[in-house]
Enzyme design. Sequence first.
Site, PDB file in Angstrom:
ATOM      1  N   ASP A 157       0.822  -1.058   0.026  1.00  0.00           N
ATOM      2  CA  ASP A 157      -0.067   0.082   0.087  1.00  0.00           C
ATOM      3  C   ASP A 157       0.641   1.129   0.044  1.00  0.00           C
ATOM      4  O   ASP A 157       2.041   1.236   0.507  1.00  0.00           O
ATOM      5  CB  ASP A 157      -0.875   0.036   1.265  1.00  0.00           C
ATOM      6  CG  ASP A 157      -1.783   1.139   1.401  1.00  0.00           C
ATOM      7  OD1 ASP A 157      -2.648   0.926   0.525  1.00  0.00           O
ATOM      8  OD2 ASP A 157      -1.813   1.976   1.997  1.00  0.00           O
ATOM      9  N   GLU A 173       1.159  -0.537  -4.884  1.00  0.00           N
ATOM     10  CA  GLU A 173       0.374   0.734  -5.145  1.00  0.00           C
ATOM     11  C   GLU A 173       1.160   1.671  -5.354  1.00  0.00           C
ATOM     12  O   GLU A 173       1.718   2.181  -4.240  1.00  0.00           O
ATOM     13  CB  GLU A 173      -0.735   1.033  -4.322  1.00  0.00           C
ATOM     14  CG  GLU A 173      -1.611   1.824  -4.542  1.00  0.00           C
ATOM     15  CD  GLU A 173      -2.309   2.810  -3.409  1.00  0.00           C
ATOM     16  OE1 GLU A 173      -3.520   3.295  -3.578  1.00  0.00           O
ATOM     17  OE2 GLU A 173      -1.731   2.869  -2.424  1.00  0.00           O
TER      18      GLU A 173
END
Length: 591
Positions: free
Chosen positions: A250, A312
Amino acid sequence: MHWTRTIPFSALSLSLGAGALFAASLTAHAQAASTPSARQASTETSGNEWWRHAVIYEIYPRSFQDSNGDGIGDLKGVTERLDYLKNLGIDAIWLTPIYPSPGVDYGYDISNYTAIDPTYGTMDDFNNLVAEAKKRGIRILMDYVINHTSDQNPWFIESRSSRTNPKRDWYIWRDGKGETATSKGQPPNNWQSWFGGSAWQWDEKTRQYYYHYFYVQQPDLNWRNPEVHKAMDGVLDLWMQRGVAGFRIDAVSRLFEDPNLHDDPYLPGRNAYGDRNIQHKYTDDLPEVHDVLKEVRAVVDRYPGDPVLVTEADEPNVQALTKMYGNGDEVQLPMDFQIADVNELSAPRFRELFNQIESNTAHGQPEFFFSNHDQRRQWDRYGDGKHNDEIAKLMAVLELATRGTPQMYYGEELGMRTTDPARIEDVHDPIGRRGWPKDKGRDGERTPMQWNGQPDAGFTQAGVKPWLPIPPSAATYNVATESKDPDSIYNAYKRLLSLRKTNPALRDGVQTTIDNNDPDIFAFLRRDGDATVLVALNMSAKQRTVAFDLSKYGVSGTRLTPLYASPSQAGMQPAGHVDLAPFAALVAQVE
Ligand code: NOJ
């Protein structure tokens, strides 16, 4: 909310000796990898770069299937639906966070990295999911939320307890500007949170500010502290030993900030939260990010099965995206936000971006997606309001017939649409309340999976209120209805997923863009040895007849046999005269 950064990339050159940290963590992980469970796993055969040929399917567990009637999806629910996923033809599941969390950011604020949130079930449920998925040849990827924790994480509770606590430096604490004994002064600088307002939060007890790139309840970890490396690498070990096949990392570009706290430059205008627009120049994409990625890679590589890392990182251009591959020693699959965020059906734009990533200097494997839990769904984003179903099928071909690893989002195979809350009182996602009505938050793309046409869409038990409402479109766009209709979006996905597996050129073939100047048609070849597949996508509302001269690309065949076509087409046609209806998609074997 547009999960898109429009700000130019700016790398800063800072060097902070992360190599030493890296070496320390390797030692720790050499030990971890020799535990009995890791040794046992290492006798399994290697995954053989399975991720090159896999289709990843993102599940937002809260919204996939509720097994216990509390209106919230859970792990048993995912396990119950494994046969559906197997039958659809996907290879790996990315589970968004299922760890204990106060749920301010719906799981992206983690209070314990090593357990399962009771909302989703137990560790036994998790183990069972991994085992049942494995039986069906499906791998599980976990979300590795590395930039920040919850403010309820014991690490942060300790850190904020006193300035001398051993975990104080696990987070980023700074004095305010002009602080006095009676006033907190001003935040240390002008850095802004991605979710609105200052990125600094005053903490009265120890009279300092802490830094949070996201919500106030998500303090950033200090990745310049070796203890943080050790603790977070331990998290990777734990889940690898539980049999996961890798991680989606993330917010990776936000890991480091300028230690000198330079102010970020302002840009014209204001955002949906009323703040001045800003370039996150001193908090994004600092070079040390790559040291951490190498470290994560080295930790997971101690396990068998060719673990994969997906990042990401909404990089602003292909050069920045390419850095995520490192020298083959960072991540295998950086998500391509450039392509995901084209946001218009534009043949020239897609052609340009697909060509760029195809020729990336790292020779890295591209990773394509168009929807996720932060992004408005592709059915609306690319649909023109009239031909959305045809366009949804065209987008499926763009995602599944290009060379790269596709990443689907649950329900995209049905043409699920974004269904925003109608009233601010109904909004769950905090940014939707802060930004209302300009930014209604991300609830709209997180509504429950549509299994059937019943009022609860088969998501939960009859009479139970699901945590987000079932969109009205679920009455017709659902698995039960669409599986009976050969022309449904669902059946288009199924056919394309199966073609990808069975047609060698689509599976492995090199990709060459053709007819580079056509304003409406994005066309390309996939070639494997003598086998050639032509893919032609009419990204316009015009009926087009196209003459493809494939001899220019060294292809001797001149006739096309459709392998997949929407609208459907039967029989061979000459490559020199191809009729393409508005928004038609054709995948054809060249003979
Ligand atoms: C990216 C996640 O996808 C998003 O849902 C979350 O809000 C932020 N990272 C913060 O963790």
